[in-house]
Design an enzyme around this catalytic site. Structure first.
Site, PDB file in Angstrom:
ATOM      1  N   ASP A  50      15.107 -14.987  47.762  1.00 31.87           N
ATOM      2  CA  ASP A  50      14.490 -14.303  49.171  1.00 31.87           C
ATOM      3  C   ASP A  50      13.376 -14.554  49.653  1.00 31.87           C
ATOM      4  O   ASP A  50      13.007 -14.268  50.822  1.00 31.87           O
ATOM      5  CB  ASP A  50      14.716 -12.887  48.984  1.00 31.87           C
ATOM      6  CG  ASP A  50      13.925 -12.413  47.670  1.00 31.87           C
ATOM      7  OD1 ASP A  50      12.811 -12.126  47.816  1.00 31.87           O
ATOM      8  OD2 ASP A  50      14.568 -11.980  46.615  1.00 31.87           O
ATOM      9  N   ASP A  87      19.434 -24.665  38.404  1.00 38.27           N
ATOM     10  CA  ASP A  87      19.159 -23.510  37.323  1.00 38.27           C
ATOM     11  C   ASP A  87      17.844 -23.527  36.710  1.00 38.27           C
ATOM     12  O   ASP A  87      17.267 -24.261  36.135  1.00 38.27           O
ATOM     13  CB  ASP A  87      20.436 -23.632  36.224  1.00 38.27           C
ATOM     14  CG  ASP A  87      20.619 -22.702  35.452  1.00 38.27           C
ATOM     15  OD1 ASP A  87      19.645 -22.072  34.830  1.00 38.27           O
ATOM     16  OD2 ASP A  87      21.652 -22.370  34.885  1.00 38.27           O
ATOM     17  N   ASP A 131      11.649 -14.166  38.625  1.00 40.49           N
ATOM     18  CA  ASP A 131      12.194 -13.301  39.782  1.00 40.49           C
ATOM     19  C   ASP A 131      13.713 -13.258  39.796  1.00 40.49           C
ATOM     20  O   ASP A 131      14.166 -13.975  40.637  1.00 40.49           O
ATOM     21  CB  ASP A 131      11.589 -13.631  40.867  1.00 40.49           C
ATOM     22  CG  ASP A 131      11.696 -12.709  42.118  1.00 40.49           C
ATOM     23  OD1 ASP A 131      12.379 -11.583  41.787  1.00 40.49           O
ATOM     24  OD2 ASP A 131      11.535 -12.913  43.230  1.00 40.49           O
TER      25      ASP A 131
HETATM   26  N1  SAM Z   1      14.064  -8.827  42.324  1.00 44.14           N
HETATM   27  C1  SAM Z   1      15.316  -8.996  42.572  1.00 44.14           C
HETATM   28  C2  SAM Z   1      16.201  -7.960  41.965  1.00 44.14           C
HETATM   29  O1  SAM Z   1      16.079  -7.799  40.869  1.00 44.14           O
HETATM   30  O2  SAM Z   1      16.960  -7.498  42.629  1.00 44.14           O
HETATM   31  C3  SAM Z   1      15.757 -10.372  42.557  1.00 44.14           C
HETATM   32  C4  SAM Z   1      15.536 -11.289  43.646  1.00 44.14           C
HETATM   33  S1  SAM Z   1      16.153 -12.827  43.874  1.00 44.14           S
HETATM   34  C5  SAM Z   1      17.058 -12.846  45.280  1.00 44.14           C
HETATM   35  C6  SAM Z   1      17.022 -13.366  42.450  1.00 44.14           C
HETATM   36  C7  SAM Z   1      17.638 -14.763  42.486  1.00 44.14           C
HETATM   37  O3  SAM Z   1      17.590 -15.298  41.191  1.00 44.14           O
HETATM   38  C8  SAM Z   1      18.752 -14.978  43.321  1.00 44.14           C
HETATM   39  O4  SAM Z   1      18.431 -15.500  44.518  1.00 44.14           O
HETATM   40  C9  SAM Z   1      19.692 -15.708  42.416  1.00 44.14           C
HETATM   41  O5  SAM Z   1      20.485 -16.939  43.019  1.00 44.14           O
HETATM   42  C10 SAM Z   1      18.613 -16.273  41.391  1.00 44.14           C
HETATM   43  N2  SAM Z   1      19.123 -16.840  40.170  1.00 44.14           N
HETATM   44  C11 SAM Z   1      19.965 -16.355  39.423  1.00 44.14           C
HETATM   45  N3  SAM Z   1      20.449 -16.991  38.212  1.00 44.14           N
HETATM   46  C12 SAM Z   1      19.341 -17.842  38.378  1.00 44.14           C
HETATM   47  C13 SAM Z   1      19.101 -19.089  37.419  1.00 44.14           C
HETATM   48  N4  SAM Z   1      19.795 -19.170  36.139  1.00 44.14           N
HETATM   49  N5  SAM Z   1      18.271 -19.941  37.879  1.00 44.14           N
HETATM   50  C14 SAM Z   1      17.515 -19.820  38.933  1.00 44.14           C
HETATM   51  N6  SAM Z   1      17.470 -18.947  39.932  1.00 44.14           N
HETATM   52  C15 SAM Z   1      18.602 -17.707  39.571  1.00 44.14           C
END
Ligand code: SAM
Length: 279
Positions: free
Chosen positions: A95, A145, A163
């Site tokens: 985000d 990833d 995050d």
């Molecule tokens: N702080 C927020 C919460 O706890 O609700 C999280 C916000 S941020 C939008 C989380 C992001 O992590 C998402 O966009 C998701 O696609 C990403 N994400 C999840 N698994 C991941 C991974 N293995 N590697 C990189 N990004 C990842």
């Protein structure tokens, strides 16, 4: 991925269940986007009380109104305590709120590794801070990833921000011991990791488990807290991990950037004070 919802969409109630009998709801004025990516369901709704809200798999990730509590508290304790951060890694954070806070500092480079490129596209369109942040020359965006990135890369960073979403689906691994072990190898001398760690009320056993394995890896393993009104339980926890940087020095030498809405030096100290049920 599906298209933005047509304007004939009727206001709807969005519910996020925190337990089988409680949760949070929003009355959406309208749905701005609804679609499914290879990784998750993505929704952006517009609400009266919280502005635009991003939901992934039905779980609130960020809202226009209260994003600053979470993003300022994930970012500034580490940025202020590290004497001179130049290279920063953000894992997740699609985000863009974490990136926006990191860019307030005179760093050289911010690498953001987000697994879902479609979350980036949607947030660029509906949240005002992501587009300008991505135009910043210091930013390097990787759609990958985060766990694979740290397995394959040998780059080192002054600060790493985790995050991630809660431990479901692709982010499950970002909460595990093996991930933090490998992540540590990407820290420069005197490096810091700051990670979101979940709700002390609902994820208590996962906080305890993390603390047990992290204490074997880092000299400083400190939880700290902040209110995030739209997250389960409202009280949210974060982890500060380092071998050299103490987040509670006698004097915090650096001032945070001007214009913050939640974080300051008094909040910094208060955030590390834990209530008895967490101690
Ligand atoms: N702080 C927020 C919460 O706890 O609700 C999280 C916000 S941020 C939008 C989380 C992001 O992590 C998402 O966009 C998701 O696609 C990403 N994400 C999840 N698994 C991941 C991974 N293995 N590697 C990189 N990004 C990842």
């Amino acid at each position: 991925m599906s298209r933005p919802v047509p304007s004939s969409f009727k206001p709807a109630e969005f519910r996020e269940w925190h337990t089988p009998s409680s949760g949070l709801f929003f009355l959406a004025k309208r749905s701005l986007f609804s679609g499914r990516t290879p990784f998750q369901k993505v929704d952006v709704i517009e609400t009266e009380s919280f502005g635009r809200v991003l939901l992934l798999d039905g779980l609130v990730q960020t809202t226009e109104k209260d994003e600053f509590f979470y993003h300022e508290m994930l970012v500034h304790p580490a940025m202020v305590c590290h004497p001179a951060p130049e290279e920063v890694l953000i894992i997740g954070g699609g985000d863009g709120g974490t990136l926006k806070e990191v860019l307030r500092y005179p760093i050289k480079r911010a690498v953001m590794v987000e697994i879902d490129g479609e979350v980036i596209q949607v947030c660029k369109r509906y949240f005002p801070w992501l587009k300008p942040a991505l135009r910043d020359k210091r930013v390097e965006l990787r759609i990958a990833d985060g766990n694979h990135f740290i397995q394959e890369s040998n780059r080192k960073f002054d600060i790493v921000f985790v995050d991630s979403s809660d431990p479901v689906g692709p982010s499950t691994v970002l909460h595990q011991r093996s991930f933090f072990l490998r992540l540590k190898e990407h820290l420069k001398r005197g490096g810091v990791v700051a990670a979101q760690a979940g709700s002390p009320l609902y994820h208590f056993s996962s906080l305890r488990k993390k603390r047990l394995f992290l204490r074997k890896m880092f000299r400083f393993v400190l939880f700290y807290l902040a209110p995030v009104p739209t997250y389960p339980g409202c009280m949210w926890s974060f982890l500060f991990l380092s071998d050299r940087v103490n987040p509670l020095p006698k004097k915090i030498k650096k001032n945070p950037p001007v214009g913050l809405r939640y974080y300051n030096q008094e909040i910094h100290r208060a955030a590390f004070a834990l209530p008895p049920f967490l101690k």
